[in-house]
Structure formats: structure tokens, C-alpha cells
Motif scaffolding. Structure first.
Motif, PDB file in Angstrom:
ATOM      1  N   LEU A   4      -4.731   7.475   0.897  1.00 30.91           N
ATOM      2  CA  LEU A   4      -5.640   7.662   1.846  1.00 30.91           C
ATOM      3  C   LEU A   4      -5.273   6.638   3.435  1.00 30.91           C
ATOM      4  O   LEU A   4      -5.513   6.890   4.429  1.00 30.91           O
ATOM      5  CB  LEU A   4      -6.782   8.003   2.406  1.00 30.91           C
ATOM      6  CG  LEU A   4      -7.670   8.625   0.948  1.00 30.91           C
ATOM      7  CD1 LEU A   4      -8.511   8.737   0.912  1.00 30.91           C
ATOM      8  CD2 LEU A   4      -7.649  10.131   1.578  1.00 30.91           C
ATOM      9  N   ALA A   5      -5.511   5.720   2.772  1.00 29.72           N
ATOM     10  CA  ALA A   5      -5.169   4.333   3.437  1.00 29.72           C
ATOM     11  C   ALA A   5      -3.625   4.794   4.713  1.00 29.72           C
ATOM     12  O   ALA A   5      -3.624   4.530   5.406  1.00 29.72           O
ATOM     13  CB  ALA A   5      -5.192   3.256   2.518  1.00 29.72           C
ATOM     14  N   ILE A  58     -13.571   1.939  11.282  1.00 29.75           N
ATOM     15  CA  ILE A  58     -13.896   2.836  10.163  1.00 29.75           C
ATOM     16  C   ILE A  58     -13.509   2.005   8.718  1.00 29.75           C
ATOM     17  O   ILE A  58     -13.352   1.936   7.680  1.00 29.75           O
ATOM     18  CB  ILE A  58     -12.052   3.400  10.801  1.00 29.75           C
ATOM     19  CG1 ILE A  58     -12.310   4.400   9.235  1.00 29.75           C
ATOM     20  CG2 ILE A  58     -10.966   2.457  10.316  1.00 29.75           C
ATOM     21  CD1 ILE A  58     -11.152   5.270   9.863  1.00 29.75           C
ATOM     22  N   ASP A  59     -13.231   0.528   9.211  1.00 32.07           N
ATOM     23  CA  ASP A  59     -13.278  -0.776   8.519  1.00 32.07           C
ATOM     24  C   ASP A  59     -14.343  -1.268   7.894  1.00 32.07           C
ATOM     25  O   ASP A  59     -14.007  -2.578   6.765  1.00 32.07           O
ATOM     26  CB  ASP A  59     -11.376  -1.517   8.026  1.00 32.07           C
ATOM     27  CG  ASP A  59     -11.299  -2.244   9.173  1.00 32.07           C
ATOM     28  OD1 ASP A  59     -12.160  -2.112   9.545  1.00 32.07           O
ATOM     29  OD2 ASP A  59     -10.719  -3.472   8.503  1.00 32.07           O
ATOM     30  N   ASP A  60     -15.074  -1.333   8.805  1.00 35.25           N
ATOM     31  CA  ASP A  60     -15.948  -2.491   8.702  1.00 35.25           C
ATOM     32  C   ASP A  60     -17.220  -2.271   6.955  1.00 35.25           C
ATOM     33  O   ASP A  60     -17.385  -0.934   6.667  1.00 35.25           O
ATOM     34  CB  ASP A  60     -16.953  -2.158   9.593  1.00 35.25           C
ATOM     35  CG  ASP A  60     -18.283  -2.982   9.111  1.00 35.25           C
ATOM     36  OD1 ASP A  60     -17.489  -4.693   9.923  1.00 35.25           O
ATOM     37  OD2 ASP A  60     -18.879  -3.588   9.149  1.00 35.25           O
ATOM     38  N   TYR A  61     -17.020  -4.096   6.315  1.00 35.79           N
ATOM     39  CA  TYR A  61     -17.387  -3.333   5.151  1.00 35.79           C
ATOM     40  C   TYR A  61     -18.829  -4.163   5.512  1.00 35.79           C
ATOM     41  O   TYR A  61     -19.752  -3.450   4.755  1.00 35.79           O
ATOM     42  CB  TYR A  61     -16.462  -4.034   4.231  1.00 35.79           C
ATOM     43  CG  TYR A  61     -17.351  -4.080   2.489  1.00 35.79           C
ATOM     44  CD1 TYR A  61     -17.325  -2.460   1.888  1.00 35.79           C
ATOM     45  CD2 TYR A  61     -17.968  -5.357   2.651  1.00 35.79           C
ATOM     46  CE1 TYR A  61     -18.514  -2.789   0.711  1.00 35.79           C
ATOM     47  CE2 TYR A  61     -19.043  -5.195   0.952  1.00 35.79           C
ATOM     48  CZ  TYR A  61     -18.657  -3.753   0.139  1.00 35.79           C
ATOM     49  OH  TYR A  61     -19.573  -4.053  -0.392  1.00 35.79           O
ATOM     50  N   ILE A  94       0.865  -1.405  -0.176  1.00 34.56           N
ATOM     51  CA  ILE A  94       0.321  -0.077  -0.058  1.00 34.56           C
ATOM     52  C   ILE A  94       0.509   1.404  -0.399  1.00 34.56           C
ATOM     53  O   ILE A  94       0.596   1.853  -1.035  1.00 34.56           O
ATOM     54  CB  ILE A  94      -0.705   0.246   1.386  1.00 34.56           C
ATOM     55  CG1 ILE A  94      -2.047  -1.419   0.954  1.00 34.56           C
ATOM     56  CG2 ILE A  94      -2.147   1.388   1.084  1.00 34.56           C
ATOM     57  CD1 ILE A  94      -3.081  -1.403   2.141  1.00 34.56           C
ATOM     58  N   LEU A  95       1.966   0.992   0.404  1.00 32.26           N
ATOM     59  CA  LEU A  95       2.905   2.499   0.944  1.00 32.26           C
ATOM     60  C   LEU A  95       3.735   2.804   0.117  1.00 32.26           C
ATOM     61  O   LEU A  95       3.668   3.880  -0.992  1.00 32.26           O
ATOM     62  CB  LEU A  95       3.567   2.038   2.408  1.00 32.26           C
ATOM     63  CG  LEU A  95       3.591   2.687   3.564  1.00 32.26           C
ATOM     64  CD1 LEU A  95       4.544   1.895   3.970  1.00 32.26           C
ATOM     65  CD2 LEU A  95       3.744   4.322   3.635  1.00 32.26           C
ATOM     66  N   VAL A  96       4.305   1.349  -0.944  1.00 32.76           N
ATOM     67  CA  VAL A  96       4.968   2.104  -2.716  1.00 32.76           C
ATOM     68  C   VAL A  96       3.582   2.230  -3.387  1.00 32.76           C
ATOM     69  O   VAL A  96       4.175   3.432  -4.293  1.00 32.76           O
ATOM     70  CB  VAL A  96       5.431   0.148  -2.838  1.00 32.76           C
ATOM     71  CG1 VAL A  96       5.778   0.435  -4.016  1.00 32.76           C
ATOM     72  CG2 VAL A  96       6.624  -0.451  -1.823  1.00 32.76           C
ATOM     73  N   MET A  99     -14.359   9.618   3.292  1.00 30.13           N
ATOM     74  CA  MET A  99     -13.095   9.418   3.999  1.00 30.13           C
ATOM     75  C   MET A  99     -13.647   9.839   5.562  1.00 30.13           C
ATOM     76  O   MET A  99     -13.617   9.613   6.465  1.00 30.13           O
ATOM     77  CB  MET A  99     -11.900   9.523   3.528  1.00 30.13           C
ATOM     78  CG  MET A  99     -10.729   9.430   4.707  1.00 30.13           C
ATOM     79  SD  MET A  99     -10.625   8.185   5.665  1.00 30.13           S
ATOM     80  CE  MET A  99      -9.605   7.580   4.379  1.00 30.13           C
ATOM     81  N   VAL A 100     -14.259  10.985   4.798  1.00 30.11           N
ATOM     82  CA  VAL A 100     -14.531  12.276   6.285  1.00 30.11           C
ATOM     83  C   VAL A 100     -15.706  11.412   6.975  1.00 30.11           C
ATOM     84  O   VAL A 100     -15.934  11.399   7.867  1.00 30.11           O
ATOM     85  CB  VAL A 100     -15.271  13.492   5.565  1.00 30.11           C
ATOM     86  CG1 VAL A 100     -15.974  14.046   6.462  1.00 30.11           C
ATOM     87  CG2 VAL A 100     -13.443  14.194   5.143  1.00 30.11           C
TER      88      VAL A 100
END
Lengths: 383, 284
Positions: free
Chosen positions: B255-256, B220-223, B42-44, B82-83
Motif C-alpha cells: 500500500l505504501a 496522509i501520514d500524520d500519526y 519498502i519497495l523491495v 487506507m481509504v
């Protein structure tokens, strides 16, 4: 009788039961201003529960607790002017020593300047000035103990309640803290109510002692009264050591009762107990009052023939175990300056004592009955 | 022959010893790689250069750029989602932390008769498949008819599963709490509320904070539960999932990564302050 103004705490027929279990059973006593008062007894005797009721952590099931003449039986702890030193100190681990001590005055909305003055003053009384900024975990047991004392005393309570405060310390520190406690109590002049199971501690520190057993107060008195004039077999056995013989009253005269040990007639003071001929009774004499001689002493009613079972030389004291006329064992602690010939087990000797050293007590019931209103607990024999 | 063999054998033995000594280390490194590889990806890939592509799919490496980080909110739908997710996570975690802490305190402080029943109820949301929770909650909301699906229903759903995590986390912290400290505070004249705020709360705060952060990250990550009860409201996970059919822009990774850096930063601050405090304790 103390003047009503001098009474700080008065318990009237105070009881506490948990279901069918009577933890405290109709306890009565009054404690006067400036007194060092101890509640002494084995674990489970109700002393801590009584203390917690005075503090306000427990509500009495029956009876009245008076504090400075006001019934506080149902007043919550934060509205009572008494403070507690807890067994494990219960210092607030997230606060410094100084903030721990300042917690009480701050909770009572004392002005900041006065808080500072009061805390600085008490921190010197307990000699912890150098440790004010430390956290409790950075202190030794004895230092934590003194923080707990200061934290309670800074509020100028009507009475300070101490729940086995020395129990967590080792022997040497405990003895040092006993002297320290007594010094602090004299210095601040506050009433101390002290709970302990250690009879030596109670004798050393107290002005008066309430000996408790199975939820009841067995006897209240000065250390000397409790030791020399026990009113029950339990008190005689719990405070110091005692030779005890279950027996029966033969005759009563001049406040003394005659009983027999085996076939030997002996007599003891009744100390105001009303026993009648024929009543079951217990004869008592303390080991350090017993003399051991080879020749028969001129002391009818205050001596008995015995056989040596064993003895231990301990320097200042020689501890004898003798066999009394009814076959039971007698302990005798004899001063080393006694000119005794070399004795061997099986030798015939005489045990004798001063007329005022022996007591006749009401008989202890052989088996503790389930009824909590029993007048006396089971016999403890030689303690 | 034997003379020539000796150094060879000792060489093999040395090699075996070296392997024995370092095999566990190597195995551990492999374990960490397995755990962290997705995060590193993700970072890369947040630096992947996909400029000029209409429907970017951030799946293959095209080159390095800082442009994605310069314009993290380029896709306003993603930013709005995201907000929304942050709002829901914050409010849901706050409510769940307060409720869960109260449950934990009540369970530890008092000997309640129904303790084992309460324990069972607390564990149920953790063991029930999310798909069941989501669909049954939807049924419940539709049956009740009132609040229309959206922000409120997502909040209710998130509070529900977060409460369990909070109660269990705080309970672990409160176990072994010395309740005589409360006696001591009241004995010193502090009424119950002051006792709670000055003594109990500061001492169990680390547990409460941990529970709050856990709730936040769960929310925040629940789908699955969210998508059943969201109505027209789009949270970040829903937005990403919807988007990936037409495009996966590198801004998702940006954003992640931002959230990742914030949480790593929080942990770092906590760890450093604890190390500083410990060393100060040790030196004084």
C-alpha cells in the motif's frame, strides 16, 4: 468652445489626496472626440494618477469625471468604456497574442463569431497577424507594445488611455512607435489620452497638451501654443530650453512689459498676463531665437551686450554660452550659415532677438512653498 | 633510483587527481543512498514471500513473490484504514488549500496592518511540537463536548496544520505577482470574479497545486496529532502502528509503495509536460 456632443471626457475640479499629500489638485479639462491629448510633466506631477482616475483604478477625492456626458467618478473600471495601455503592457503571460486581444470582447459577452472578426481585424491594424499564436514572452518589446494597443483598441473604447507606453522601448524603436501610434490613431479615429514625461514625444504626437506640475495643470494648449506662449516659468523651462532672468517690471504698455537685465532695458510680450510696474517677473527668450553679432544691432529693448564664455560647433548649429549683463549665462543656438568671425572666450558680442521672441512671465517663487496651492513652482533657470 | 621513482610518483599523483575529481560525486551518491534507502527497502520488501505465516513480520527476506501485489487488500482493516486516510487527506487538503490560498492572496494583495502578526500565527503550527498540538486540540474538543471524536475532529486537526503550509507555499508563488494584470483584466471589462478565474488563478495555479500536494502528503501520514483526536476512527498510520505488535504483513509495504508510485507518477507527468512545453516554446 467644443460642442457638448463632441466632448468625450470632462474633468471638473478633480482632486486626489493621499492623506495630506495632494497628488492631483483641482484639475479641469475637456477632451473632444478623436483628439490626441497628452498629459505632460515630471514624475510625481499627478499625470498618472489623473489617468488612473479616468480609467477607474482610483476614485477622486473630490470633483467629477464625465465620460460621454455621464458622471463615472464612482463607476468601477470594468463598467467604463475606456481602455488602458499600461506602462509595462501587462499582457496576460498565460494566453496567446490572439487570446490576449480577445479577452475584452469575451468579457463583454460578444458572440464568438464577432469576437473572431474583431480580433482578426485589429490584429491586422497593428500588423501582428503572423504572431497570433505566440505567447507574449516570445515577442520583442515593440511587438508586445502593439499587442497591448490591439487588446485595448479591439473594444472600440470612447477613449484610449496610454500610460508612458513608449518608456520601456529604446530610442530608435520609440521613434518608430511614435509614427505607428499616430498612424493607428488616425486609422481608428479614437480619442487618445497619452501620459508622458518626454516633452519631445508630447510635442510630436499631440493635438493638445496639458502640462502638469505638482498635481496641477499649468497650461493646456496646442504644442505650438505651449512652446511659443508659455504661461508660466515652469512651462517655459519644461518644454524646450529657455533663458530665464528673474527681474522686476518697470513699465507696461501695449501688452508688453519693460524690465532690466543688469542695466540693459529689454521688453517682452505679456501674452495676456496682468502684471503691474513693480511686480516681480521673469524675462524669457529661447536659445534658438537669440542671434549673436559683433556689431551692436539696431534693436533697442531686444538686445543686450554679452561676453563669450564658450561655444561648441555642432555642424548645423553653433551653441554659444554667453555672459549676460547681470552676470548670468545665456544659451544661444545659432545656425551655421551665420557669417561669424572666429570668436574667443572673453570677446564682446551682442545678443539680440526678434521683438516677438521675448516674453515676460510672472515670477517664479524662489523656494517651493509646502502649500500645494502655490501659483508657481521654483525657478529652473536655463534648462 | 630517480628513474624508477618517476612513474610511481606520477601514478600516485594520477590516483590522487582521480579521487579529487570523483570524491564529490561519490559523496553525493552516498547522500542519495541515505535519503532513499528506506524507500527502496519498502519497495523491495513489498515483494517478500511470507505466505503461510499466521503472524507475518515483514522484517527478514524470505524470497520473491508477486502474491502481495496480487492481493493488496488482503487485510481489510488495513484497506479500510487506507481509504479513510485518503478521504481525510483529500478533504483536509482541499479545505486547507482554499483557506490558505485566500490568506496568501489577502496578505500579498492588501497592505494589512497585522501582516507580521498573521505571519507569526501561520508559522506557529509548524514550530509547535506535534504532541502539544495534538493534546491541546484534544483538550479543546473535550471541553467543547460536541462533535464526538472521529472523522470530523481528525479533519479539523489536519486542516489546521495544513493551512499554514498552504498559505506559506502560495505566498512564495504570489510574491512578485504583477497585480497590474488584474487592473488590465478589469480595464478590459472583466468583473472581479472573472478577473480572478481567468487571470489571477491560472497564474498562481502551480503554487496552489504544490501546496495541495504538500498538504495531502502531510495529512496522509500524520500519526501524533491524529491519534489524540481520532476516537475510534482508524487511519492508515494508526492501523500500521496498532498492527505491528501482532504482525507486520507485506501488504503495508504494498500500500505504501502504491502511494509512492502514484506521487512519483504525478511528478513525472508534471515534469514531462513542462519539458514538452519548454521544447515547443524553444522550437517555435
Amino acid at each position: 468652445m467644443p460642442q457638448p456632443d463632441d466632448v468625450v471626457i470632462a474633468l471638473e475640479r478633480v482632486s486626489k489626496n493621499y492623506g495630506a499629500f495632494m497628488a492631483v489638485d483641482e484639475v479641469n479639462f475637456t477632451i473632444t472626440r478623436g483628439e490626441f491629448f497628452s498629459m505632460l510633466g515630471p514624475s510625481g506631477c499627478g499625470k498618472t494618477t489623473t489617468l488612473r482616475m479616468i480609467a477607474g483604478f482610483e476614485t477622486p477625492s473630490a470633483g467629477v469625471i464625465g465620460l460621454e456626458g455621464v458622471d463615472v467618478s464612482r463607476v468601477p473600471p470594468y463598467k467604463r468604456n475606456v481602455n488602458t495601455v499600461f506602462q509595462q503592457y501587462a499582457l496576460f503571460p498565460h494566453m496567446t497574442v490572439w487570446d490576449n486581444i480577445a479577452f475584452g470582447p469575451r468579457s463583454k459577452k460578444v458572440a464568438a463569431a464577432d469576437v473572431r472578426r474583431q480580433v482578426d481585424e485589429i490584429i491586422e491594424v497593428v500588423r501582428l497577424g503572423d504572431f497570433a499564436k505566440r505567447k507574449p514572452t516570445q515577442l520583442s518589446g515593440g511587438q508586445q507594445q502593439r499587442v497591448a494597443l490591439a487588446r485595448a483598441l479591439v473594444n472600440y473604447p470612447s477613449a484610449l488611455l496610454l500610460d508612458e507606453p513608449l518608456g520601456a522601448l529604446d530610442l530608435k524603436l520609440r521613434q518608430a512607435m511614435q509614427i505607428e501610434l499616430k498612424r493607428i490613431q488616425r486609422e481608428v479615429g479614437i480619442t487618445f489620452i497619452f501620459v508622458t514625461h518626454d516633452q519631445e514625444e508630447a510635442l510630436t504626437l499631440s493635438d493638445r497638451i496639458a502640462v502638469m506640475n505638482e498635481g496641477r495643470v499649468e497650461q493646456i494648449g496646442t504644442p505650438e501654443e505651449i512652446y511659443h506662449h508659455p504661461q508660466s516659468v515652469f512651462v517655459a523651462g519644461f518644454i524646450g530650453q529657455a533663458n530665464l532672468w528673474p527681474t522686476r517690471v518697470d513699465a507696461v504698455a501695449d501688452g508688453r512689459a519693460e524690465v532690466r537685465i543688469g542695466d540693459t532695458p529689454v521688453a517682452g510680450s505679456l501674452d495676456g498676463l496682468s502684471l503691474q510696474p513693480g511686480d516681480l517677473a521673469t524675462f524669457m527668450v529661447r536659445p534658438e531665437r537669440v542671434r549673436v553679432t559683433v556689431a551692436a544691432p539696431d534693436a533697442t529693448g531686444a538686445s543686450m551686450p554679452c561676453k563669450v564664455i564658450d561655444y561648441v560647433f555642432q555642424g548645423p548649429v553653433v551653441r554659444f554660452a554667453l555672459q549676460s549683463p547681470d552676470g548670468t549665462e545665456v544659451a544661444a543656438f545659432v545656425g551655421a550659415d551665420e557669417q561669424l568671425p572666429l570668436l574667443r572666450p572673453g570677446d564682446d558680442v551682442w545678443a539680440s532677438w526678434d521683438r516677438d521672441a521675448s516674453r515676460v512671465l510672472a515670477a517664479a517663487s524662489p523656494i517651493p512653498r509646502p502649500n500645494a496651492h502655490d501659483p508657481l513652482p521654483d525657478s529652473r533657470g536655463v534648462q | 633510483m630517480s628513474v624508477a621513482d618517476a612513474p610511481a610518483r606520477s601514478g600516485a599523483a594520477r590516483w590522487l587527481r582521480w579521487v579529487g575529481k570523483h570524491a564529490l560525486t561519490g559523496w553525493a551518491i552516498l547522500g542519495y543512498v541515505y535519503l532513499f534507502a528506506p524507500i527502496i527497502v519498502i519497495l523491495v520488501f513489498s515483494f517478500n514471500d511470507l505466505r503461510g505465516v499466521t503472524h507475518p513480520f515483514n522484517y527478514t527476506w524470505k524470497g520473491f513473490t508477486l502474491d502481495n501485489w496480487a492481493h493488496p487488500f488482503k487485510y481489510s482493516d488495513l484497506a479500510h484504514a487506507m481509504v479513510k486516510s485518503l478521504q481525510i487527506a483529500l478533504i483536509a487538503s482541499l479545505i486547507a488549500t482554499v483557506m490558505g490560498t485566500m490568506i496568501a492572496l489577502a496578505q500579498s494583495r492588501y497592505k494589512l496592518r497585522a501582516t507580521s502578526l498573521v505571519d507569526l500565527i501561520l508559522v506557529l503550527p509548524l514550530t509547535t511540537p506535534e504532541i502539544c498540538l495534538g493534546s491541546s486540540l484534544l483538550t479543546l474538543f473535550l471541553t467543547l463536548g460536541r462533535p464526538g471524536l472521529g472523522f470530523t475532529t481528525i479533519l479539523i486537526a489536519h486542516v489546521m496544520f495544513c493551512v499554514s503550509f498552504v498559505a506559506l507555499t502560495v505566498k512564495a508563488r504570489v510574491r512578485g505577482f504583477d497585480w497590474t494584470l488584474e487592473d488590465a483584466a478589469m480595464d478590459l471589462g472583466a468583473p472581479p470574479f472573472r478577473t480572478f478565474t481567468r487571470v489571477t488563478l491560472p497564474l498562481i495555479m502551480p503554487g496552489i497545486l504544490a501546496a495541495f500536494l504538500l498538504s495531502f502528503s502531510l495529512s496522509i501520514d500524520d500519526y501524533i496529532i491524529t491519534v489524540f483526536n481520532a476516537g475510534n476512527t482508524i487511519t492508515f498510520p494508526i492501523a500500521v502502528f496498532n498492527e505491528q505488535k501482532i504482525a507486520v504483513p507485506p501488504q503495508i509495504d504494498v500500500l505504501a509503495s502504491m502511494i509512492l508510485l502514484v506521487s512519483v507518477g504525478l511528478i513525472a507527468v508534471g515534469t514531462v509536460s513542462r519539458l514538452v512545453r519548454d521544447s515547443r516554446l524553444a522550437s517555435s
